[in-house]
Design a protein around this motif. Structure first.
Motif, short mmCIF file in Angstrom:
data_model
loop_
_atom_site.label_atom_id
_atom_site.label_comp_id
_atom_site.label_asym_id
_atom_site.label_seq_id
_atom_site.Cartn_x
_atom_site.Cartn_y
_atom_site.Cartn_z
N UNK A 89 -16.71 5.27 24.80
CA UNK A 89 -16.03 4.81 26.01
C UNK A 89 -16.70 5.38 27.26
N UNK A 90 -17.24 6.59 27.14
CA UNK A 90 -17.99 7.16 28.26
C UNK A 90 -19.18 6.29 28.60
N UNK A 91 -19.83 5.75 27.57
CA UNK A 91 -20.93 4.80 27.77
C UNK A 91 -20.44 3.57 28.53
N UNK A 92 -19.32 2.99 28.08
CA UNK A 92 -18.77 1.80 28.73
C UNK A 92 -18.36 2.09 30.17
N UNK A 93 -17.79 3.27 30.39
CA UNK A 93 -17.40 3.64 31.75
C UNK A 93 -18.62 3.88 32.64
N UNK A 94 -19.76 4.21 31.99
CA UNK A 94 -21.00 4.32 32.74
C UNK A 94 -21.39 3.00 33.36
N UNK A 95 -21.18 1.92 32.62
CA UNK A 95 -21.44 0.59 33.17
C UNK A 95 -20.56 0.32 34.39
N UNK A 105 -32.48 -1.15 30.85
CA UNK A 105 -32.46 -0.04 31.81
C UNK A 105 -31.03 0.43 32.06
N UNK A 106 -30.11 -0.52 32.22
CA UNK A 106 -28.72 -0.17 32.44
C UNK A 106 -28.11 0.55 31.23
N UNK A 107 -28.55 0.14 30.04
CA UNK A 107 -28.02 0.77 28.83
C UNK A 107 -28.47 2.22 28.70
N UNK A 108 -29.72 2.50 29.04
CA UNK A 108 -30.18 3.89 29.04
C UNK A 108 -29.34 4.74 29.99
N UNK A 109 -29.10 4.20 31.19
CA UNK A 109 -28.30 4.92 32.18
C UNK A 109 -26.87 5.13 31.69
N UNK A 110 -26.32 4.13 31.02
CA UNK A 110 -24.96 4.25 30.49
C UNK A 110 -24.91 5.26 29.35
N UNK A 111 -25.96 5.33 28.53
CA UNK A 111 -26.03 6.34 27.47
C UNK A 111 -26.03 7.74 28.07
N UNK A 112 -26.80 7.93 29.12
CA UNK A 112 -26.86 9.24 29.78
C UNK A 112 -25.48 9.60 30.33
N UNK A 113 -24.82 8.61 30.93
CA UNK A 113 -23.49 8.84 31.49
C UNK A 113 -22.51 9.18 30.37
N UNK A 114 -22.57 8.41 29.28
CA UNK A 114 -21.67 8.63 28.15
C UNK A 114 -21.89 9.98 27.50
#
Length: 425
Positions: A264-270, A339-348
């Motif tokens: 969910x942290x990944x999804x909230x990163x988006x 690119x957005x997925x990498x950023x969301x992974x980092x956020x998650x």
């Protein structure tokens, strides 16, 4: 002009076929090598499943090409002759209903084979024939009501405005945004049951995560995905007050609380990065370009096809050629998405912990039988998410070792003899 259009579509089809053939050969080789991320049996099974889907898609590509040729060489003329209505708007709507119905009927066997043969053989499908028919009836009724209204509006714009392509784009883009608003609260509940997540530690922790990123949503819900499919997933959808967090019941059954929070942290990163709006913007750009191009198709093209340049045919040509235009932009859009997925992974990983996100990803690929490798061309064109090996590498996980898990059987019911999945020698 017709020869040019056929030539471009032929090139597009050849590229799709070439990419599919490269993917099939690549996975058939890789699945026989030392496994990564999962046990040897699961690794081989995941590779076989990927090949089965790709080969079915390859056959579908050939059928799509034949349908395209039929439409531009004879189909539009035949359908125009079948639809003889004086009203310009009603003529356009009936023509489009016929066009879409024929394409749907031709594509239906592929959907049935994917669901009830391939997915069934690999343990994914939970859908009964009755549920499939029920879903189909609901979809058809929604299409007749809302699709009919949309086609009527678009046909009216084409019939009354010289720059119809601009106002047509505005209409379709506005509808696309509206669908994003309505999907979580109006459209999705037609097909699935959504229930607020139970009170407890998980809900409290999810609420804390949402508060940290300033997300105010319609709620946190579980969805009865298991009645159709056993795959694991979760999503954050909606715009404005319709925003909601949705967890598949299959995901709740397989992931622990810490892993769920990392996902969910990944999804909230988006959400935090505004990726939904970025995707809407990219979709708008693609639609604008497509409407501009199709709004300037010469009348000679329609005459060569043996039809008048009326609203129904113009919209049908847009639908027929839109995949060609979107294919050109697919690599760029896929790159942005990765690119957005990498950023969301980092956020998650920051929200839920790297080790928990890694653990969740490992479970997801194993349970979903997602083969961890793909041909570079497939990644370049189609991958909206980075390859899982690259995602894990970015999270600091060494994926060179074998993850020992429960063994799984490869289907032996004839799926390989039709789909053509070779065993390792």
């Amino acid at each position: 002009m017709l020869e040019t259009v056929i030539g471009l579509y032929s090139l597009y089809t050849f590229l799709r076929v070439y990419i599919s053939v490269m993917q099939i050969g690549y996975i058939n080789q890789e699945k026989c090598k030392a496994p990564v991320l999962m046990s040897a049996e699961k690794y081989f099974t995941a590779g076989s499943y990927a090949v089965a889907k790709e080969r079915l898609s390859l056959i579908e590509t050939f059928v799509d090409y034949l349908m395209f040729l039929w439409w531009v060489l004879a189909g539009f003329t035949w359908l125009s002759g079948m639809v003889q209505v004086e009203s310009v708007l009603l003529n356009a709507v009936l023509f489009l209903f016929g066009f879409i119905a024929i394409n749907y009927i031709v594509g239906l066997p592929f959907e049935l084979y994917q669901t009830f043969k391939i997915d069934e053989a690999y343990g994914f499908n939970k859908m009964t024939p009755g549920l499939f028919i029920n879903d189909m009836i609901k979809s058809v009724l929604m299409f007749i009501i809302f699709g009919g209204a949309l086609f009527t509006l678009l046909a009216w714009i084409i019939s009354n405005f010289t720059m119809w392509w601009l106002w047509g784009f505005v209409l379709i883009f506005a509808v696309a945004v509206l669908v994003n608003v309505l999907y979580p609260t109006v459209i999705a509940p037609i097909f699935n049951k959504f229930e607020p997540i139970e009170e407890g530690e998980l809900k409290e922790e999810i609420t804390k995560l949402m508060e940290q990123v300033g997300l105010k949503s319609d709620g946190i819900f579980t969805m009865d995905a298991s009645k159709r499919d056993s795959r694991l997933n979760a999503y954050f959808g909606g715009l404005g007050k319709s925003k909601r967090v949705v967890l598949f019941d299959t995901l709740l059954a397989k992931l622990n609380t810490k892993e769920l929070l990392a996902v969910l942290g990944h999804e909230l990163g988006h959400f935090s990065h505004g990726d939904i709006w970025k995707n809407i913007g990219l979709m708008g750009l693609l639609l604008f370009i497509a409407f501009y191009l199709f709004g300037h198709l010469p009348e000679a093209l329609f005459l060569e096809m043996g039809v008048m340049q009326h609203a129904g045919v113009q919209i049908a040509m847009l639908l027929l050629l839109l995949p060609l235009v979107s294919f050109i932009f697919t690599p760029f859009m896929s790159y942005v998405s990765r690119h957005n997925e990498y950023a969301a992974d980092e956020f998650g990983s920051q929200m839920g912990g790297k080790e928990n996100l890694v653990s969740a990803l490992l479970k997801l690929i194993t349970e979903n039988k997602a083969f961890p490798k793909s041909h570079p061309l497939v990644i370049f064109f189609y991958y909206t998410h980075p390859p899982v090996l690259e995602r894990l590498k970015e999270l600091g996980y060494d994926a060179t070792g074998v993850v020992v898990g429960e063994e799984s059987e490869v289907p032996k019911d004839g799926i390989f003899t039709f789909i053509g999945d070779e065993n390792c020698k």
